[in-house]
Design a protein around this motif. Structure first.
Motif, short mmCIF file in Angstrom:
data_model
loop_
_atom_site.label_atom_id
_atom_site.label_comp_id
_atom_site.label_asym_id
_atom_site.label_seq_id
_atom_site.Cartn_x
_atom_site.Cartn_y
_atom_site.Cartn_z
N UNK A 163 0.86 -0.98 -0.17
CA UNK A 163 -0.07 -0.06 0.04
C UNK A 163 0.85 0.98 -0.19
N UNK A 164 2.15 1.24 0.87
CA UNK A 164 2.69 2.25 0.87
C UNK A 164 3.79 2.43 -0.35
N UNK A 165 4.05 1.30 -0.88
CA UNK A 165 4.98 1.20 -2.10
C UNK A 165 4.36 1.87 -3.29
N UNK A 166 3.07 1.32 -3.45
CA UNK A 166 2.18 1.77 -4.59
C UNK A 166 1.84 3.50 -4.22
N UNK A 167 2.17 3.99 -3.37
CA UNK A 167 1.86 5.54 -3.16
C UNK A 167 0.35 5.56 -2.99
N UNK A 168 -0.19 4.82 -2.54
CA UNK A 168 -1.84 4.87 -2.17
C UNK A 168 -2.14 6.05 -1.17
N UNK A 169 -1.08 6.30 -0.20
CA UNK A 169 -1.30 7.32 0.75
C UNK A 169 -1.30 8.80 0.37
N UNK A 170 -0.85 8.86 -1.37
CA UNK A 170 -0.89 10.26 -1.88
C UNK A 170 -2.42 10.76 -2.06
N UNK A 171 -3.12 9.70 -2.10
CA UNK A 171 -4.61 10.19 -2.10
C UNK A 171 -5.46 9.82 -1.14
N UNK A 172 -5.19 8.81 -0.48
CA UNK A 172 -5.91 8.09 0.65
C UNK A 172 -5.46 8.19 2.05
N UNK A 173 -6.29 8.53 2.94
CA UNK A 173 -5.89 8.01 4.42
C UNK A 173 -6.22 6.92 4.92
N UNK A 174 -5.55 6.41 5.67
CA UNK A 174 -5.47 5.39 6.62
C UNK A 174 -5.09 5.45 8.03
N UNK A 187 -1.85 14.61 -4.77
CA UNK A 187 -2.29 13.95 -3.32
C UNK A 187 -3.00 14.98 -2.84
N UNK A 188 -3.49 14.69 -1.52
CA UNK A 188 -4.09 15.70 -0.76
C UNK A 188 -5.61 15.52 -0.56
N UNK A 189 -5.64 13.89 -0.49
CA UNK A 189 -7.07 13.47 0.03
C UNK A 189 -8.37 13.79 -1.08
N UNK A 190 -7.85 13.37 -2.32
CA UNK A 190 -8.64 13.38 -3.29
C UNK A 190 -9.37 12.04 -3.47
#
Length: 557
Positions: A163-174, A187-190
Motif C-alpha cells: 500500500x505504501x510502495x504503491x503510493x496509495x497514501x498520496x490520495x487516501x488516508x488510513x 495528492x491531498x485526499x482526493x
C-alpha cells in the motif's frame, strides 16, 4: 446522668456534622458536578446560562443500557457539543458507531450507572469488569464483532508495505496517515478515507477504474502517484484493505495470534485445540478472581496477561504453556487481542454481520491459505519455518520441514498425520476432533509444509509392509542404539514416541528403514548406516531387524 447528657449531645452534634458534610459533598463536590461547573465556567456567557448542571445519561432501548458516563464526558452526550479540543469535555472521537445509540460501557467496560469516577471506571473492589485501559480501547470492538479471514502477520505487513510502495497514501488516508498535499499538488485526499474499507466495503473493480482515470488525466496524482499493478500486488492490497475496520492495531494483534500457533492449544469460539484453556471470553476475566501473588505492578487483567505471557508457569501453577520468548511488543499486541475476546448478551437482531457469519454459518476468523493455517495452528510447536521447537522443561517438537523427513514422507502420510494426530501426545487429531480443520484446509497445510522444505517425496515402490527382519536381534539393537532417545518401550523421550498406534499405522517399512539409515540432519537423529566416533555403523539387515522389532508394538501397548 450529666455524663450521659454530654454523650448524647456530642454524639448528636457529630451525627449532624456528618450529615451536613454528606449533603455538601453530594450537592457541591461530586465529580460530575465539579466537572460540569468547570465546563460551564469555560463556556461563553450565553451558552453557560443555558447549560444545566445535572446528571446526564444515555438510554438505549435496543441494548438496555443506561450509561451515566456522559455526566462527566458531557460532550459525548447526544445533543451536547462539548468543548473543542478537550479530551474530557469534548466530543467522542470519530468512530464507526454513534455513542448515543449504544452507550459507552458496551465498548469501554466500567460501571454504567455510577456517578463517581472510580466507581464508573470500575476500578474499585468487587467490580468484575473495569474499563479497558486507554491504549487498548479498540479491544472493545471485540464485544460485538468477530473479524473474519484475518491473515497471519507477515501477509498483513506485506499488504501494508505494498500500500505504501504503491503510493496509495498520496490520495487516501488510513488510520490518520496519508492524503496530504505534496509539492506539485500531488495528492491531498482526493480519494476516500480507507480506514474502514474492510468494514464498509469498497468497489471490487477499483483497479480498472483507477486505470481509466489515469488514461484521462493530464497530470497530478493520477499520473505521478498511481501506476499499473500486477495481480499479486493487487491481491496484497486487497488483503490489507480487508483488514481496515476502523480499529487501528486490533487486526494486527489478531494477525500476530494467527502467526504464533496459539490455536494449536487454545479454542476460540469452538475452533482450536484443547490442550490449553478456552480463550473465547478471556477478556471478560474478573481481575478480582485472579492470583496476583507473582505479578508485580497494578492488579489489572492487562497486567496479569502480560506477566503470564512472559512466564506462564510462574503465574499459573502447573501451566503447560511454555515460555515462548516473546518480545515486549508482541506481548503488548497479544494482550490487546486477549482483551478483545469478550462478549455481552444482546438480542441476535443486533449482532453485526461478521459475528453472525462466524457463529451461525461457520465462517473462519483466520484466513485459510496454507501460511495462515500453519501460523494459526502449528507454528508454536513446529516453529515458524517448520524447524521444530525446544522449550525449557518440554520434550522437543519435531522439525516437519526437515528435508530428510519430507523426502520419505508422502503427502498422504502428512495428510493423515494431521487428521489423526498422535494419541497421547500434544499433537491433536485435527481432522477428527470438534473444532478442528476441514478437509480442504488440511490439504492446504500439507502443500504449505511441503513448500517449507521444498523437497519432493522420493516415492516408494514397495508394499507398506515388506521387511522380514529378526525381531529378537532388533530388540537388542534397539536397546543399545535407540532406547536412550525414544524410550525403552518407544514411549518417547528426546526423540518422538515410536510406540504410537497412529504413527505405526502411517509409517511404511521403507519410511522407518530410510529414517534409521539416513537420520534427520540438523537434529539429534543421526544416520545409522554410517558409523561415528562413538558407535559403529548398522548394516541394512540389522536396521531391518530394528524395524521388525518396532512392528511388534503394533496392536499392543
Amino acid at each position: 446522668m450529666k455524663a450521659n447528657k454530654h454523650l448524647l449531645l456530642w454524639s448528636s452534634l457529630g451525627t449532624l456534622a456528618v450529615l451536613a458534610w454528606a449533603a455538601v459533598e453530594e450537592n457541591f463536590f461530586r465529580d460530575w458536578r465539579v466537572i460540569q461547573q468547570e465546563i460551564r465556567r469555560r463556556l461563553p456567557a450565553a451558552e453557560a446560562a443555558a447549560f444545566a448542571v445535572q446528571l446526564r445519561q444515555i438510554v438505549s432501548r435496543d441494548t438496555g443500557a443506561t450509561d451515566r458516563c456522559v455526566s462527566c464526558h458531557v460532550g459525548m452526550a447526544p445533543g451536547e457539543s462539548g468543548l473543542q479540543g478537550d479530551r474530557l469535555f469534548g466530543r467522542h472521537p470519530n468512530v464507526v458507531h454513534d455513542p448515543g445509540s449504544f452507550g459507552c460501557v458496551v465498548c469501554h467496560g466500567g460501571q454504567s450507572r455510577a456517578t463517581d469516577t472510580a466507581d464508573a471506571h470500575g476500578r474499585v473492589p468487587h467490580w468484575p469488569e473495569p474499563m479497558l485501559p486507554k491504549e487498548y480501547s479498540y479491544a472493545g470492538c471485540g464485544t460485538c464483532h468477530t473479524h473474519l479471514s484475518v491473515p497471519n502477520l507477515a501477509l498483513l505487513e506485506r499488504g501494508k508495505a505494498r500500500f505504501e510502495q504503491a503510493d496509495c497514501l498520496a490520495c487516501h488516508k488510513v488510520d490518520g496517515r496519508g492524503g496530504t498535499l505534496r509539492p506539485g499538488r500531488a495528492g491531498g485526499q482526493e480519494g476516500p478515507d480507507l480506514s474502514r474499507a474492510g468494514a464498509t466495503g469498497y468497489q471490487p473493480d477499483w483497479y480498472e477504474r483507477h486505470l481509466q482515470h489515469r488514461k484521462k488525466a493530464a497530470g497530478g496524482p493520477w499520473v505521478t502517484a498511481f501506476g499499473e499493478l500486477s495481480e499479486t500486488e493487487r491481491l496484497e492490497l486487497d488483503e490489507y484493505l480487508r483488514s481496515r475496520v476502523g480499529a487501528p492495531g486490533l487486526l494486527e494483534a489478531k494477525a500476530l495470534f494467527h502467526s504464533l500457533g496459539c490455536r494449536g492449544c487454545h479454542k476460540i469460539r469452538g475452533v482450536g485445540g484443547d490442550d490449553g484453556p478456552d480463550l473465547t471470553a478471556v477478556g471478560n476475566k474478573d481481575p478480582g478472581q485472579l492470583n496476583f501473588s507473582q505479578v508485580p505492578g497494578e492488579r489489572t487483567l492487562a497486567n496479569w496477561l502480560k506477566q503470564h505471557f512472559r512466564a506462564p508457569a510462574s503465574v499459573v501453577r502447573g501451566s503447560m504453556m511454555p515460555e515462548l520468548g516473546l518480545t515486549e511488543a508482541q506481548i503488548q499486541q497479544l494482550t490487546f487481542y486477549m482483551l478483545s475476546l469478550r462478549r455481552r448478551s444482546y438480542p441476535e437482531a443486533l449482532w453485526p454481520k461478521d459475528r453472525i457469519r462466524a457463529e451461525r454459518f461457520g465462517s473462519r476468523e483466520f484466513a485459510t491459505d496454507g501460511a495462515t493455517l500453519y501460523g494459526t495452528f502449528c507454528a508454536a510447536c513446529h516453529g515458524p519455518r517448520g524447524e521444530g521447537m525446544r522449550y525449557p522443561g518440554f520434550a522437543a517438537f519435531p522439525a516437519i520441514a526437515n528435508a530428510d523427513f519430507l523426502r520419505v514422507a508422502s503427502d498422504d502420510f502428512l495428510r493423515e498425520q494431521i487428521k489423526r494426530g498422535r494419541p497421547g501426545r500434544r499433537m491433536p487429531a485435527w481432522g477428527e476432533q470438534e473444532g478442528g480443520l476441514r478437509e480442504e484446509e488440511i490439504g492446504r497445510l500439507v502443500a504449505y509444509v511441503r513448500g517449507l522444505g521444498d523437497v519432493a517425496y522420493e516415492g516408494d515402490g514397495r508394499p507398506r509392509r515388506w521387511i522380514r527382519g529378526d525381531a529378537a536381534q532388533g530388540q537388542r539393537l534397539y536397546a543399545s542404539a535407540c532406547a536412550s532417545c525414544h524410550g525403552e518401550r518407544g514411549e518417547g523421550k528426546e526423540g518422538p514416541a515410536l510406540n504410537n498406534r497412529v504413527f505405526l499405522d502411517l509409517a511404511t517399512d521403507t519410511y522407518l528403514l530410510r529414517t534409521i539409515q539416513t537420520g534427520r540432519r540438523g537434529t539429534s537423529m543421526t544416520g545409522f548406516a554410517a558409523g561415528s566416533a562413538v558407535r559403529g555403523a548398522l548394516t541394512d539387515p540389522e536396521i531391518a531387524s530394528i524395524v521388525a522389532f518396532i512392528r511388534t508394538w503394533e496392536g499392543k501397548k
